[in-house]
Design a protein around this motif. Structure first.
Motif, mmCIF file in Angstrom:
data_model
loop_
_atom_site.group_PDB
_atom_site.id
_atom_site.type_symbol
_atom_site.label_atom_id
_atom_site.label_comp_id
_atom_site.label_asym_id
_atom_site.label_seq_id
_atom_site.Cartn_x
_atom_site.Cartn_y
_atom_site.Cartn_z
ATOM 1 N N GLU A 204 -39.278 -8.907 -2.420
ATOM 2 C CA GLU A 204 -38.854 -9.750 -3.540
ATOM 3 C C GLU A 204 -37.341 -9.909 -3.487
ATOM 4 N N ALA A 205 -36.848 -11.114 -3.748
ATOM 5 C CA ALA A 205 -35.390 -11.319 -3.765
ATOM 6 C C ALA A 205 -35.058 -12.400 -4.795
ATOM 7 N N ASP A 206 -33.811 -12.412 -5.243
ATOM 8 C CA ASP A 206 -33.377 -13.421 -6.224
ATOM 9 C C ASP A 206 -33.239 -14.782 -5.558
ATOM 10 N N ASP A 207 -33.618 -15.829 -6.285
ATOM 11 C CA ASP A 207 -33.474 -17.180 -5.712
ATOM 12 C C ASP A 207 -32.011 -17.574 -5.622
ATOM 13 N N HIS A 208 -31.205 -17.099 -6.577
ATOM 14 C CA HIS A 208 -29.756 -17.301 -6.474
ATOM 15 C C HIS A 208 -29.044 -16.100 -7.081
ATOM 16 N N LYS A 209 -27.744 -16.084 -6.959
ATOM 17 C CA LYS A 209 -26.963 -14.938 -7.409
ATOM 18 C C LYS A 209 -27.346 -14.546 -8.842
ATOM 19 N N ALA A 210 -27.724 -13.265 -9.027
ATOM 20 C CA ALA A 210 -28.255 -12.835 -10.329
ATOM 21 C C ALA A 210 -27.211 -12.916 -11.429
ATOM 22 N N TYR A 211 -25.910 -12.889 -11.064
ATOM 23 C CA TYR A 211 -24.880 -12.988 -12.117
ATOM 24 C C TYR A 211 -24.791 -14.399 -12.674
ATOM 25 N N TYR A 212 -25.319 -15.375 -11.931
ATOM 26 C CA TYR A 212 -25.305 -16.754 -12.428
ATOM 27 C C TYR A 212 -26.580 -16.975 -13.242
ATOM 28 N N PRO A 213 -26.458 -17.500 -14.488
ATOM 29 C CA PRO A 213 -27.637 -17.586 -15.362
ATOM 30 C C PRO A 213 -28.823 -18.300 -14.723
ATOM 31 N N GLY A 214 -29.992 -17.853 -15.125
ATOM 32 C CA GLY A 214 -31.224 -18.552 -14.741
ATOM 33 C C GLY A 214 -31.797 -18.160 -13.397
ATOM 34 N N ALA A 263 -34.248 -14.274 14.008
ATOM 35 C CA ALA A 263 -33.461 -15.509 14.045
ATOM 36 C C ALA A 263 -33.383 -16.177 12.672
ATOM 37 N N MET A 264 -34.352 -15.880 11.814
ATOM 38 C CA MET A 264 -34.295 -16.441 10.446
ATOM 39 C C MET A 264 -33.013 -16.007 9.749
ATOM 40 N N SER A 265 -32.616 -14.752 9.999
ATOM 41 C CA SER A 265 -31.405 -14.225 9.357
ATOM 42 C C SER A 265 -30.153 -14.892 9.882
ATOM 43 N N GLU A 266 -30.261 -15.484 11.051
ATOM 44 C CA GLU A 266 -29.073 -16.096 11.675
ATOM 45 C C GLU A 266 -28.917 -17.571 11.336
ATOM 46 N N LEU A 267 -29.919 -18.135 10.689
ATOM 47 C CA LEU A 267 -29.831 -19.556 10.329
ATOM 48 C C LEU A 267 -28.663 -19.779 9.385
ATOM 49 N N ASP A 268 -27.953 -20.851 9.585
ATOM 50 C CA ASP A 268 -26.821 -21.190 8.719
ATOM 51 C C ASP A 268 -27.363 -22.000 7.542
ATOM 52 N N LEU A 269 -27.769 -21.290 6.494
ATOM 53 C CA LEU A 269 -28.341 -21.956 5.318
ATOM 54 C C LEU A 269 -27.270 -22.141 4.247
ATOM 55 N N SER A 270 -27.514 -23.067 3.357
ATOM 56 C CA SER A 270 -26.503 -23.399 2.344
ATOM 57 C C SER A 270 -26.392 -22.297 1.291
ATOM 58 N N THR A 272 -24.462 -21.640 -2.699
ATOM 59 C CA THR A 272 -23.557 -21.696 -3.838
ATOM 60 C C THR A 272 -24.251 -20.879 -4.932
ATOM 61 N N PRO A 273 -23.511 -20.085 -5.731
ATOM 62 C CA PRO A 273 -24.160 -19.121 -6.636
ATOM 63 C C PRO A 273 -25.296 -19.676 -7.504
ATOM 64 N N PRO A 274 -25.200 -20.918 -8.063
ATOM 65 C CA PRO A 274 -26.313 -21.385 -8.911
ATOM 66 C C PRO A 274 -27.593 -21.666 -8.132
ATOM 67 N N LEU A 275 -27.495 -21.758 -6.804
ATOM 68 C CA LEU A 275 -28.667 -22.175 -6.016
ATOM 69 C C LEU A 275 -29.103 -21.174 -4.951
ATOM 70 N N GLY A 276 -28.238 -20.273 -4.562
ATOM 71 C CA GLY A 276 -28.621 -19.382 -3.479
ATOM 72 C C GLY A 276 -27.729 -18.162 -3.403
ATOM 73 N N SER A 277 -27.778 -17.503 -2.267
ATOM 74 C CA SER A 277 -26.956 -16.328 -1.998
ATOM 75 C C SER A 277 -26.451 -16.452 -0.559
ATOM 76 N N PRO A 278 -25.385 -15.724 -0.217
ATOM 77 C CA PRO A 278 -24.899 -15.808 1.171
ATOM 78 C C PRO A 278 -26.009 -15.470 2.169
ATOM 79 N N TRP A 279 -26.814 -14.454 1.838
ATOM 80 C CA TRP A 279 -28.078 -14.262 2.543
ATOM 81 C C TRP A 279 -29.137 -14.898 1.651
ATOM 82 N N ASP A 280 -29.731 -15.959 2.099
ATOM 83 C CA ASP A 280 -30.754 -16.593 1.267
ATOM 84 C C ASP A 280 -31.928 -15.630 1.058
ATOM 85 N N ALA A 281 -32.692 -15.860 -0.029
ATOM 86 C CA ALA A 281 -33.835 -14.992 -0.348
ATOM 87 C C ALA A 281 -34.740 -14.788 0.866
#
Ligand SMILES: Cc1cc2nc3c(=O)[nH]c(=O)nc-3n(C[C@H](O)[C@H](O)[C@H](O)COP(=O)(O)OP(=O)(O)OC[C@H]3O[C@@H](n4cnc5c(N)ncnc54)[C@H](O)[C@@H]3O)c2cc1C
Length: 295
Positions: A204-214, A263-270, A272-281
């Motif tokens: 389980e992982a957060d869809d975006h940064k947990a400090y950003y609401p929602g 290789a999934m971990s190496e993908l350059d995914l987008s 920004t805190p309201p939408l994701g994390s530096p390591w995507d979920a």
């Protein structure tokens, strides 16, 4: 349909003979789907097989009596105004069979990757044909996405083209009230049947940064091949605002191209805190799979 009918103000009861609803995903995610249905007032009866639907007794004109058998609690009768039977899809191929076309898995019409049937000059596509699956070989997996691609191949080839259907991964997504369940590729038992040595890890992982609401948790089940590390399948369950479809589609693209889970971990995914994390979920999930497999 349970959601749609509830929105129209109907009191919905859902019968399911298996231990969990939505058997196209693993039971642990099916349980989350059931919880979402239940939390919106749907009366979900799992392990319950409908045995007969008849007219309700005198005094209930226009109503139905649903007879069912619960695996441990025994018989059960429910009276309803409307019955919707949704028990799977079967191809109606008698016309093709009568014309001499060969039928295959699930009595679907046999076609090759050019969408030619075994009848000279006859092409077929969509729900009536067998599905060439990129991991499982020949199967029957009717979906609108597949039908469109097959239809284009059949149409081009009928006009003299040379196109081949690239194959399905069974990528699918469904909304259940506020939640979304999705999958691509194969589940553990399907991977075994296809000759792989699968390991499936739930995380389980957060869809975006947990400090950003929602922010919302995305539940995921990664299936990969122990020997090669190849990504074989992913199942996701999360809030409808958690971009679950985008994430399952990343996995679909990865499986299509034979990528490893590493290789999934190496993908350059987008990010920004309201939408994701530096390591995507899904990258966090990929790393959890790797940790499990490497011990
Ligand atoms: C409720 C529902 C929701 C769905 N949601 C999704 C989804 O979200 N995503 C997804 O990928 N897929 C979804 N699907 C599946 C998708 O709709 C089908 O896979 C797709 O429509 C198949 O396309 P097709 O052209 O093979 O068949 P169809 O779309 O069924 O078209 C076949 C047509 O042929 C006609 N026909 C049949 N027999 C004859 C005959 N003898 N002569 C002339 N005409 C005939 C039929 O009337 C029909 O119009 C859903 C299906 C259903 C039922």
């Amino acid at each position: 349909m349970a959601e749609g009918l509830s929105a129209r103000g109907l009191a919905v009861t859902q019968f399911e003979q298996l231990p969990e609803v939505l058997p196209t995903v693993d039971p642990s995610l099916g349980a989350l789907v059931r919880a979402e249905l239940t939390s919106h007032g749907v009366d979900v009866k799992t392990n319950t097989t409908v045995t007969r639907i008849g007219e309700a007794p005198v005094g209930s004109p226009g109503r139905f009596e649903i007879h069912a058998e619960h695996a441990s609690d025994g018989p059960l009768i429910t009276v309803a105004d409307l019955v919707l039977v949704v028990v799977g899809v079967r191809p109606d191929t008698s016309l093709a069979a009568d014309a001499g076309a060969e039928l295959g898995v699930g009595r679907a019409i046999v076609v090759d990757r050019t969408m030619r049937t075994t009848l000279d000059g006859v092409f077929a596509a969509g729900d009536c044909v067998v599905t060439h699956h990129r991991l499982m070989g020949l199967t029957y997996l009717p979906l609108g996405t597949t039908a469109h691609k097959q239809g284009r191949v059949a149409g081009e080839n009928a006009l003299g083209g040379k196109r081949e259907f690239a194959g399905s991964l069974g990528t699918q997504v469904v909304k259940i009230f506020d939640m979304v369940a999705s999958r691509t590729g194969v589940r553990d038992h399907e991977a075994v049947a296809a000759g792989f040595d699968p390991v499936t890890v739930e995380f389980e992982a957060d869809d975006h940064k947990a400090y950003y609401p929602g922010s919302h948790k995305i539940r995921m089940r990664y299936t990969g091949d122990r020997q090669t590390g190849r990504l074989l399948g992913l199942q996701l369950f999360g809030h409808r605002h958690a971009e679950v479809a985008k994430r399952i589609d990343i996995a679909a693209a990865a499986i299509f191209n034979g990528m490893t889970i590493e290789a999934m971990s190496e993908l350059d995914l987008s990010y920004t805190p309201p939408l994701g994390s530096p390591w995507d979920a899904i990258q966090v999930g990929a790393q959890a799979w790797e940790r499990t497999v490497s011990g």
